[in-house]
Design an enzyme around this catalytic site. Structure first.
Site, PDB file in Angstrom:
ATOM      1  N   LYS A 234       0.859  -1.238   0.156  1.00  0.00           N
ATOM      2  CA  LYS A 234      -0.022  -0.004  -0.148  1.00  0.00           C
ATOM      3  C   LYS A 234       0.680   1.269   0.049  1.00  0.00           C
ATOM      4  O   LYS A 234       1.558   1.480   0.908  1.00  0.00           O
ATOM      5  CB  LYS A 234      -0.778   0.063   1.291  1.00  0.00           C
ATOM      6  CG  LYS A 234      -1.608   1.269   1.277  1.00  0.00           C
ATOM      7  CD  LYS A 234      -2.545   1.090   2.444  1.00  0.00           C
ATOM      8  CE  LYS A 234      -3.058   2.639   2.964  1.00  0.00           C
ATOM      9  NZ  LYS A 234      -3.884   2.314   4.301  1.00  0.00           N
ATOM     10  N   ASP A 239      -2.960  10.527   3.634  1.00  0.00           N
ATOM     11  CA  ASP A 239      -4.505  10.119   3.738  1.00  0.00           C
ATOM     12  C   ASP A 239      -4.929  11.248   4.396  1.00  0.00           C
ATOM     13  O   ASP A 239      -4.912  11.181   5.845  1.00  0.00           O
ATOM     14  CB  ASP A 239      -4.436   8.694   4.340  1.00  0.00           C
ATOM     15  CG  ASP A 239      -5.768   8.303   4.407  1.00  0.00           C
ATOM     16  OD1 ASP A 239      -6.833   8.905   3.734  1.00  0.00           O
ATOM     17  OD2 ASP A 239      -6.192   7.291   5.208  1.00  0.00           O
ATOM     18  N   LYS A 246     -10.413  13.192   7.844  1.00  0.00           N
ATOM     19  CA  LYS A 246      -9.959  12.660   9.400  1.00  0.00           C
ATOM     20  C   LYS A 246      -9.705  13.995  10.326  1.00  0.00           C
ATOM     21  O   LYS A 246      -9.726  15.194   9.569  1.00  0.00           O
ATOM     22  CB  LYS A 246      -8.722  12.152   9.213  1.00  0.00           C
ATOM     23  CG  LYS A 246      -8.530  10.771   8.544  1.00  0.00           C
ATOM     24  CD  LYS A 246      -6.911  10.218   8.439  1.00  0.00           C
ATOM     25  CE  LYS A 246      -6.837   9.014   7.720  1.00  0.00           C
ATOM     26  NZ  LYS A 246      -7.210   8.019   8.633  1.00  0.00           N
ATOM     27  N   ASP A 257       1.041   6.348   5.803  1.00  0.00           N
ATOM     28  CA  ASP A 257       0.298   5.466   5.346  1.00  0.00           C
ATOM     29  C   ASP A 257       0.770   4.637   4.082  1.00  0.00           C
ATOM     30  O   ASP A 257       0.244   3.844   3.423  1.00  0.00           O
ATOM     31  CB  ASP A 257      -1.033   6.097   5.066  1.00  0.00           C
ATOM     32  CG  ASP A 257      -2.181   5.269   5.039  1.00  0.00           C
ATOM     33  OD1 ASP A 257      -2.234   4.298   5.869  1.00  0.00           O
ATOM     34  OD2 ASP A 257      -3.073   5.602   4.615  1.00  0.00           O
ATOM     35  N   ASP A 316     -12.200   7.090   3.562  1.00  0.00           N
ATOM     36  CA  ASP A 316     -11.122   6.782   4.493  1.00  0.00           C
ATOM     37  C   ASP A 316     -10.733   5.264   4.499  1.00  0.00           C
ATOM     38  O   ASP A 316      -9.698   4.980   5.136  1.00  0.00           O
ATOM     39  CB  ASP A 316     -11.312   7.315   5.902  1.00  0.00           C
ATOM     40  CG  ASP A 316     -10.061   7.615   6.548  1.00  0.00           C
ATOM     41  OD1 ASP A 316      -8.955   7.743   5.983  1.00  0.00           O
ATOM     42  OD2 ASP A 316     -10.242   7.630   7.802  1.00  0.00           O
ATOM     43  N   GLU A 318      -9.606   3.785   1.993  1.00  0.00           N
ATOM     44  CA  GLU A 318      -9.183   3.744   0.693  1.00  0.00           C
ATOM     45  C   GLU A 318      -8.070   2.672   0.449  1.00  0.00           C
ATOM     46  O   GLU A 318      -7.831   2.195  -0.742  1.00  0.00           O
ATOM     47  CB  GLU A 318      -8.553   5.167   0.465  1.00  0.00           C
ATOM     48  CG  GLU A 318      -7.129   5.752   0.740  1.00  0.00           C
ATOM     49  CD  GLU A 318      -6.889   5.627   2.164  1.00  0.00           C
ATOM     50  OE1 GLU A 318      -5.623   5.183   2.681  1.00  0.00           O
ATOM     51  OE2 GLU A 318      -7.882   5.513   3.011  1.00  0.00           O
ATOM     52  N   ARG A 320      -7.693  -0.205   0.987  1.00  0.00           N
ATOM     53  CA  ARG A 320      -8.039  -1.561   0.392  1.00  0.00           C
ATOM     54  C   ARG A 320      -8.679  -1.480  -1.035  1.00  0.00           C
ATOM     55  O   ARG A 320      -8.494  -2.590  -1.701  1.00  0.00           O
ATOM     56  CB  ARG A 320      -9.191  -2.219   1.331  1.00  0.00           C
ATOM     57  CG  ARG A 320     -10.349  -1.443   1.404  1.00  0.00           C
ATOM     58  CD  ARG A 320     -11.319  -1.702   2.777  1.00  0.00           C
ATOM     59  NE  ARG A 320     -10.678  -1.280   3.828  1.00  0.00           N
ATOM     60  CZ  ARG A 320     -11.046  -1.345   5.099  1.00  0.00           C
ATOM     61  NH1 ARG A 320     -12.291  -2.161   5.300  1.00  0.00           N
ATOM     62  NH2 ARG A 320     -10.475  -0.766   6.090  1.00  0.00           N
TER      63      ARG A 320
END
Length: 467
Positions: A234, A239, A246, A257, A316, A318, A320
């Site tokens: 990933k 993010d 967030k 992230d 949020d 995102e 996956r």
């Protein structure tokens, strides 16, 4: 190499022929080494040295020069509470070469020597950092070159994770992959921006399109013979949460992230540097999850590369989404093993904390090999279940899949179940839900970005892939 990371000479062993001073390990209450002179014994007693874990006593000769040291190795039950205890000595000893003068079991010696190397890491891109100058002579019988490669890989992962998002976006992550590929003679291909739609990566495009930094899928290939290994990491370089924005507290660490991508790059470095006999394919979907007029919205439905439709119930969640397209691409070649790493869920941290990443696989032999290797290599893991009774939670009424089921339970498991839907042609699949961050400094682990899972995988590959 780019300035994003460098392989540090201080994270190396001292030359074997270095004039090294002895370092004695003394357990709590144990007798002092018989080789000490009466004056040195008296000096240690005067200093109140008892062998307490982490304590250090520098021993002088008759001229006052430091010629040896005692390091408190404590009690076994206290040593078991943390890894890399000897790294505390590396941080305290004077500069120069040191040699272990106390025997340790082979696996413990290997772990402690690695911890010593890792203690020398400092993230100094934006300011000068004091680096420990004590160097360890590699104990006899140790594969020093392999441990140094592990330390290089850890430095790479930490540097990438520690770099703030203004200096590490999808462009710079691509540059890091290209640099590593050049080092090892690997090939890189990249699909960027609108070409993602044209070439069948709609979820990667949807997540990254709102950013001024174009989303992309970065692919590295290396090796021509042996089993096929696919790594998927990933690469969300920052993010915000998208339209499900967030709060500041939850956004503060979101430069990390892309920790899954960083750790997969570190693993790829180890594989290539050790010239393992396999064919490696690394896939990194690299995006920034930003907010703009063209950002994906809650309730949007997309058709993934796999053909499965996905309802976005939380922008949020995102990670996956981008992994789904990348996993589908990896699965199309049906490799011998697909390995996914991602800083995916807060639920994993609630369950197991920052220090113990969960992993998911249906293969019991693979799980056992990873767990055992993690213990041997100071890289602990904990197996969690692909719990089939939770499958309905990721199946909404309008689409095939829901990227974020309602409710607060089993969030790491449902995320893993979601990813497994995109791996149908490959028999062996494992997913790691990482934290990739050390909240407070510990021996061998400075505060900040952290390598997780890579050493465990490396140590298990021979068994798992029959190398």
């Amino acid at each position: 190499m780019s300035d994003l990371f460098r392989f540090r000479p201080e994270m190396r062993f001292a030359p074997a022929d270095a004039a090294a001073r002895p370092l004695h390990l003394v357990e709590t209450g144990a007798d002092l080494p018989a080789t000490l002179s009466p004056a040195q014994r008296a000096f240690a007693a005067a200093q109140g040295f008892t062998g307490a874990l982490g304590s250090l006593c520098l021993l002088p000769d008759e001229t006052g020069a430091i010629v040896a040291a005692l390091f408190g190795y404590g009690e076994a039950r206290k040593r078991a509470r943390a890894r890399f205890q000897l790294a505390a000595a590396a941080a305290k000893l004077p500069a120069g070469a040191w040699a272990l003068a106390s025997p340790l079991p082979a696996e413990v010696q290997k772990s402690e020597a690695l911890g010593w190397l890792l203690e020398a890491y400092r993230y100094d891109r934006y300011g000068t950092q004091s680096v420990p100058e004590a160097r360890l002579v590699a104990p006899a019988g140790l594969d020093a070159a392999r441990l140094e490669i592990m330390a290089e890989a850890e430095a790479l992962a930490r540097d990438l994770i520690n770099t703030p998002a203004n200096d590490l976006g999808p462009d710079e992550l691509e540059a890091a992959v290209r640099d590593l590929a050049a080092r090892h003679g690997a090939k890189v291909a990249v699909i960027t921006g609108e070409d993602l739609l044209a070439q069948g990566y709609p979820l990667i495009h949807a997540v990254g399109r709102a950013s001024a930094r174009a989303p992309r899928l970065i692919e590295l290939r290396w090796g021509t013979d042996g089993p096929d290994l696919a790594l998927v990491g990933k690469g969300v370089c920052f993010d915000t949460g998208g339209l499900n924005l967030k709060t500041g507290a939850y956004m503060a660490l979101m430069k990390k992230d892309m920790g899954g991508a960083a750790n997969q790059l570190a693993l790829a470095h180890m594989i290539m540097a050790l010239n393992l006999p396999l064919k490696l394919r690394l896939l990194i979907p690299a995006v920034e999850n930003a907010v703009a007029g063209n950002a994906m919205r809650p309730g949007d439905i997309y058709t993934s590369r796999k053909g499965l439709t996905v309802e976005v119930n939380d922008t949020d969640a995102e990670g996956r989404l981008i992994l789904a397209d990348a996993l589908a691409a990896a699965d199309e070649e049906a490799p011998d093993l697909i390995l996914c790493m991602a800083t995916l869920t807060g639920a994993a941290r609630v369950a197991l904390g920052a220090d113990l990443p969960p992993f998911y696989t249906d293969d019991d032999d693979l799980a056992a090999a990873l767990t055992a290797s993690g213990t041997r290599n100071g890289d602990p893991l904990w197996r969690m279940p692909f719990w089939a009774p939770y499958e309905p939670l990721i199946e909404p009424s309008l689409a095939d899949l829901d990227n974020c089921p309602a409710g607060s339970m089993a969030g790491s498991i449902t995320a893993a179940l979601f990813l497994r839907r995109f791996v149908t042609e490959t028999e062996r699949f494992v997913h790691f839900d990482l934290y990739a961050w050390q909240p407070t400094a510990a021996p061998g682990r400075s505060k900040g970005g952290l390598g997780q899972g890579g050493r465990a995988v490396l140590g298990a590959l021979s068994e798992v892939l029959g190398l």
